[in-house]
Scaffold this motif. Structure first.
Motif, PDB file in Angstrom:
ATOM      1  N   GLY A 174       0.649  -1.138  -0.121  1.00 56.09           N
ATOM      2  CA  GLY A 174       0.067  -0.016   0.154  1.00 56.09           C
ATOM      3  C   GLY A 174       1.060   1.314   0.186  1.00 56.09           C
ATOM      4  O   GLY A 174       1.896   1.291  -0.272  1.00 56.09           O
ATOM      5  N   VAL A 175       0.475   2.271   0.334  1.00 56.08           N
ATOM      6  CA  VAL A 175       0.761   3.739   0.441  1.00 56.08           C
ATOM      7  C   VAL A 175       0.742   4.190   1.971  1.00 56.08           C
ATOM      8  O   VAL A 175      -0.239   4.131   2.655  1.00 56.08           O
ATOM      9  CB  VAL A 175       0.394   4.695  -0.725  1.00 56.08           C
ATOM     10  CG1 VAL A 175       0.738   4.029  -1.967  1.00 56.08           C
ATOM     11  CG2 VAL A 175      -1.200   4.739  -0.302  1.00 56.08           C
ATOM     12  N   LEU A 176       1.703   5.132   2.331  1.00 56.58           N
ATOM     13  CA  LEU A 176       1.868   5.828   3.262  1.00 56.58           C
ATOM     14  C   LEU A 176       2.228   7.062   2.886  1.00 56.58           C
ATOM     15  O   LEU A 176       3.144   7.664   2.606  1.00 56.58           O
ATOM     16  CB  LEU A 176       2.865   5.365   4.302  1.00 56.58           C
ATOM     17  CG  LEU A 176       2.829   6.231   5.745  1.00 56.58           C
ATOM     18  CD1 LEU A 176       1.695   6.400   6.543  1.00 56.58           C
ATOM     19  CD2 LEU A 176       3.996   5.494   6.674  1.00 56.58           C
ATOM     20  N   LEU A 177       1.208   7.929   3.117  1.00 56.71           N
ATOM     21  CA  LEU A 177       0.965   9.275   2.668  1.00 56.71           C
ATOM     22  C   LEU A 177       1.041  10.441   3.797  1.00 56.71           C
ATOM     23  O   LEU A 177       0.917   9.960   4.880  1.00 56.71           O
ATOM     24  CB  LEU A 177      -0.149   9.731   1.819  1.00 56.71           C
ATOM     25  CG  LEU A 177      -0.455   8.819   0.628  1.00 56.71           C
ATOM     26  CD1 LEU A 177      -1.887   9.059  -0.082  1.00 56.71           C
ATOM     27  CD2 LEU A 177       0.598   8.841  -0.509  1.00 56.71           C
ATOM     28  N   ALA A 178       1.369  11.728   3.610  1.00 56.30           N
ATOM     29  CA  ALA A 178       1.391  12.790   4.449  1.00 56.30           C
ATOM     30  C   ALA A 178       0.439  14.002   3.789  1.00 56.30           C
ATOM     31  O   ALA A 178       1.173  14.522   3.143  1.00 56.30           O
ATOM     32  CB  ALA A 178       2.497  13.097   5.271  1.00 56.30           C
ATOM     33  N   SER A 179      -0.623  14.699   4.241  1.00 58.14           N
ATOM     34  CA  SER A 179      -1.229  15.849   3.892  1.00 58.14           C
ATOM     35  C   SER A 179      -1.884  16.437   4.968  1.00 58.14           C
ATOM     36  O   SER A 179      -2.900  15.958   5.452  1.00 58.14           O
ATOM     37  CB  SER A 179      -2.174  15.184   2.773  1.00 58.14           C
ATOM     38  OG  SER A 179      -2.667  16.276   2.025  1.00 58.14           O
TER      39      SER A 179
END
Length: 394
Positions: free
Chosen positions: A170-175
Motif C-alpha cells: 500500500g501507500v503511506l502518505l502525509a497531507s
C-alpha cells in the motif's frame, strides 16, 4: 553485545543530531547580542490553552489517573467524532476511533497490524523519516518514490501505479506534509486511493497537520474517501499538546479489535491524564483559541516564505499547511562558500546562530539541495532570523 538487524536498520534521526549541536552552541552564545534562534524543530511555540491545563489539574486532583480502555476514553472518542463532523462535515463513528500514545504509537500500531515481513510501502521522497522507520521496524520496506515541485512533492496516482510491484502492500502518505507543508490535491488523492483499492492495497495517511491548513482548496480529510482509509492524527500540532503524547487513528471497523489487541500488549493505554485534558480541546473557548493561533501560523507563513524567496532560498511550492518551508539552498550555499544543505545548515548555525534542518533526513531525491525551516516560532524571532540571513547572504 549483539543487536537486532531491525535496530541496525534504523538510521539516526539527523534532525535531533543537528538539534544537539545547536543546543551546545546556544549555551556558548546565550546572553550575547545574537542568541541562538531555533527554526529546526517542528514544535509549536504555543502550549496547551487554559481549559486544557485546568482539565489536567482536575484529573490529577480527582484521582483520574488509572488505566483507561486500550481504545481510549469513550467520551474522548465521541468528542473526536464530533470534531470531524463540525470541522470537515464527515461522519466518523466513535467506534472506529482509537486513542493512542501520540501519532507515533498510531503509526506503529498501523504498521504492525497491516505489514508482514518483506511487504513494501510506497512513500513520497521527500517525507518524514520516522514514517519509513515505522515500516522498517515492522519488517517491511519503505519504497521512496521521487517527487517533483510540479507534483507538490507528493505522490500521484500515475507514480503509484508505475511503482506498484508484487510485494507492494500500500501507500503511506502525509497531507499536509512534513517537510514541505504541501497537501495532496483532493482529486489526486481520490485517484491514488482508487488505484490502491483496485490492487487490494491499503491507504494510510498521516493527517497530523490537517488542522493547520490555510487554503480552501485543501484541508479536507481523506476519511471522506471511504471507510477503508486509515487516518493518523495527533493532539500535538493543531492542539498544541506535543509533550502530552496523545494522538488517535481512524481505522476500518474490522481493524478495531486487531489494533486494540496490539495496543493492550504494547501500550496498555494512552496517558489517562492527557486524555482527560484533551476533552477540553473541543470546548468552544478552546477551539476559538486554536483558530486564533492558526491565523497566527498563517501570518508567519505569509511573512517568511516571501522573505526566503527574496534571499535566494527559493521555496518552489508555497506550503498550504503545517509550519514548514522547504527551501532550495543551492544559491545561498554557494554565496557562503559551501556545498549542500548539511554544510549550509552548520554554516548558518555557526555564523548567524540560526538552527535549521538540512534535507538529509527526508529522503534522497535531491534532498541534499534543500533545507527545512520551521515557522513554529514567534513573528519577532522570524523577523530577526531574516535580518541575520540578509546580513550574511543577502
Amino acid at each position: 553485545m549483539k543487536f537486532s538487524t531491525r535496530a541496525e536498520r534504523i538510521e539516526p534521526f539527523y534532525v535531533m543530531e543537528v538539534a544537539k549541536a545547536a543546543q551546545g552552541l546556544a549555551r556558548e552564545v546565550a546572553g550575547t547580542r545574537e542568541p541562538m534562534i531555533f527554526l529546526n524543530i517542528g514544535e509549536p511555540d504555543f502550549t496547551a490553552p487554559p481549559l486544557v491545563r485546568q482539565a489536567a489539574d482536575r484529573a490529577v486532583r480527582d484521582g483520574l489517573t488509572q488505566y483507561t480502555n486500550a481504545l481510549g476514553l469513550d467520551e474522548l472518542r465521541e468528542r473526536i467524532s464530533g470534531w470531524y463532523a463540525a470541522r470537515f462535515g464527515v461522519n466518523v463513528p466513535a467506534r472506529r476511533i482509537v486513542v493512542t500514545a501520540g501519532a507515533s504509537a498510531a503509526l506503529q500500531l498501523a504498521c504492525l497490524a497491516l505489514i508482514d515481513a518483506g511487504d513494501e510501502i510506497l512513500m513520497p521522497d521527500p517525507s518524514y523519516p520516522c514514517n519509513r522507520h515505522f515500516v522498517s521496524a515492522a519488517d517491511g520496506r519503505a519504497v521512496l518514490v521521487p517527487t517533483t515541485a510540479e507534483e507538490r512533492f507528493q505522490l500521484s496516482a500515475a507514480k503509484v501505479e508505475a511503482a506498484w510491484g508484487a510485494r507492494t502492500r500500500g501507500v503511506l502518505l502525509a497531507s499536509p506534509s512534513n517537510p514541505t507543508g504541501t497537501s495532496i490535491a483532493p482529486d489526486e488523492l481520490r485517484r491514488i486511493h482508487e488505484a490502491v483499492r483496485a490492487r487490494g492495497g491499503i491507504t494510510v495517511i498521516d493527517e497530523i497537520y490537517l488542522g493547520l491548513s490555510y487554503e480552501e482548496a485543501f484541508g479536507h480529510t481523506a476519511l471522506a474517501l471511504g471507510e477503508d482509509v486509515i487516518s493518523i492524527n495527533s493532539f500535538s500540532k493543531y492542539f498544541n499538546m506535543t509533550g502530552w503524547r496523545l494522538g488517535w487513528m481512524v481505522v476500518p471497523e474490522a481493524m478495531v479489535s486487531v489494533v486494540e489487541r496490539l495496543a493492550q500488549n504494547l501500550f496498555i493505554c494512552a496517558s489517562t491524564i492527557s486524555q482527560h485534558a484533551a476533552l477540553a480541546c473541543f470546548e468552544a473557548e478552546s477551539i476559538a483559541e486554536y483558530e486564533r493561533r492558526r491565523a497566527e501560523f498563517k501570518a508567519r507563513r505569509d511573512f517568511f516564505i516571501p522573505a526566503l524567496n527574496r534571499l535566494g532560498l527559493t521555496v518552489p511550492v508555497p506550503p498550504d499547511g503545517a509550519f514548514y518551508a522547504w527551501a532550495d539552498c543551492g544559491e545561498a550555499a554557494r554565496r557562503l562558500g559551501v556545498q549542500g544543505s548539511w554544510d549550509f545548515a552548520f554554516e548558518l548555525m555557526r555564523r548567524a546562530h540560526l538552527a535549521i534542518t538540512p534535507g538529509r533526513d527526508f529522503g534522497t531525491a535531491d534532498t541534499a539541495r534543500f533545507v527545512r525551516f520551521s515557522t513554529a516560532n514567534s513573528m519577532a524571532q522570524l523577523q530577526e532570523a531574516v535580518a541575520r540571513m540578509q546580513a550574511l547572504i543577502g
